[in-house]
Design a protein around this motif. Structure first.
Motif, PDB file in Angstrom:
ATOM      1  N   PRO A 183       0.830  -1.209   0.000  1.00 54.54           N
ATOM      2  CA  PRO A 183       0.000   0.000   0.000  1.00 54.54           C
ATOM      3  C   PRO A 183       0.865   1.261   0.000  1.00 54.54           C
ATOM      4  O   PRO A 183       1.972   1.260   0.552  1.00 54.54           O
ATOM      5  N   PRO A 226      -3.828   7.111   3.539  1.00 55.04           N
ATOM      6  CA  PRO A 226      -4.796   6.133   4.055  1.00 55.04           C
ATOM      7  C   PRO A 226      -6.218   6.701   4.039  1.00 55.04           C
ATOM      8  O   PRO A 226      -7.180   5.948   4.168  1.00 55.04           O
ATOM      9  N   GLY A 235      -9.977   3.614  -0.061  1.00 55.13           N
ATOM     10  CA  GLY A 235      -8.810   2.989   0.551  1.00 55.13           C
ATOM     11  C   GLY A 235      -7.499   3.400  -0.094  1.00 55.13           C
ATOM     12  O   GLY A 235      -7.469   4.009  -1.157  1.00 55.13           O
ATOM     13  N   GLN A 236      -6.432   3.025   0.604  1.00 52.24           N
ATOM     14  CA  GLN A 236      -5.091   3.359   0.130  1.00 52.24           C
ATOM     15  C   GLN A 236      -4.803   2.692  -1.216  1.00 52.24           C
ATOM     16  O   GLN A 236      -5.324   1.606  -1.490  1.00 52.24           O
TER      17      GLN A 236
END
Ligand code: HEC
Length: 290
Positions: free
Chosen positions: A171, A175, A180-181
């Motif tokens: 990732p 964040p 989402g990342q």
């Protein structure tokens, strides 16, 4: 001088009889025996000479010339007003107009070397990210996409320098990103090529600036941002050419966004500050302490 009055011809002949081969002014008359070949040249030069009465020379001084009739076009021109009255203020304003027009020819944008260089560098990215950042093989950078991934420029610098293959499946980025990342390699359309060997540090900053400020339309008006732009301008002028120092960038980057980042910051923030716009609080802090 076409006709020579009779009395003058007589005077000329009489004078010629009295002397041998006088030439000055002699050519003036077509009947003169000195020959017609020199006539045109002599005629031109003769006027001042014959104007002074010279006893020995044939006096061919023509009688006072009647005033030449003024051609119609000349009288018309003289009767005409030279410049219409309304033109005068226009003429007077011309230099001012020329000056202001010259001013508009020099739009600062056109001459801004920083913008030109940054845009040129982005040329090597546009094949995958779109000429205007609309995306392609690589992600779109516009419409808040890039800024959502990388709120801070230095994390983006690391990603561009290192590329995505090096952190495959890890990732990266904010964040807080909606959905989402980001995950490296998740786009499934190949990797973001590393730029460590194709760009120097200044070029890396310039291309990141182009993606953020121009394509992603990031707000560039903070003092910290202007400081960064000023810094790049200076380096362009000085022709600074230093390789990318990935470890230094990782020290500056945020560990929550960039795999391998330490977040330690620069060891010598005075001499070698982290690249990118300085955070608002740092600028404010410095202003308060000085
Ligand atoms: C060969 C195509 C290609 C080129 C050239 C390329 N990129 Fe990429 N880029 C990609 C791909 C593919 C990804 C996404 C990789 C992945 O799946 O993680 C990407 C991802 C990125 C990201 C992350 C965006 C995000 O929101 O996650 C940035 C920033 C980026 N590229 C900047 C650049 C810059 C700057 C250049 C030019 C110096 C460049 N890229 C050149 C293909 C390319």
């Amino acid at each position: 001088m076409t006709e020579i009055p009779e009395h003058l011809l007589k005077r000329s002949k009489a004078a010629k009889a009295g002397q041998s081969g006088g030439d000055a002014g002699g050519g003036d008359t077509p009947t003169a025996s000195t020959g017609p070949t020199s006539a045109p040249v002599a005629a031109e030069k003769s006027a001042p000479v014959v104007a002074e009465p010279t006893a020995n020379l044939p006096n061919l001084d023509p009688p006072p010339k009647p005033p030449k009739p003024v051609p119609a076009y000349v009288t018309a021109a003289m009767a005409r007003k030279r410049v219409p009255v309304w033109v005068l203020p226009v003429l007077a304003a011309l230099p001012l107009w020329a000056w202001s027009f010259a001013g508009t020819m020099q739009q600062p944008e056109v001459e801004d070397e920083l913008l030109i260089e940054a845009a040129e560098l982005y040329g090597s990215c546009s094949g995958c990210h779109g000429a205007n950042g609309g995306g392609g093989v690589g992600y779109a950078l516009t419409d808040g996409e890039l800024l959502a991934t990388f709120p801070s420029a230095v994390d983006q610098m690391v990603h561009v320098a290192r590329g995505s293959a090096d952190i495959d499946s890890q990732p990266y980025g904010s964040p807080d990103r909606e959905g989402g990342q980001r995950v490296s390699g998740a786009r499934g359309r190949g990797a973001m090529p590393a730029q460590l060997s194709s760009l120097n540090q200044l070029e890396l900053e310039l291309v990141v600036y182009h993606e953020r400020a121009i394509l992603a339309e990031e707000d560039t008006t903070s003092p910290g941002y202007e400081e960064w732009v000023e810094h790049m301008r200076e380096e362009i002028e000085l022709g600074v050419d230093e390789p990318i120092d990935l470890d230094f960038l990782l020290a500056c980057a945020d560990p929550t966004m960039t795999p391998g980042a330490t977040g330690e910051g620069s060891e010598d923030p005075e001499e070698e500050p982290c690249p990118g716009p300085r955070a608002e609080e740092d600028v404010a802090e410095e202003a308060a302490s000085s």
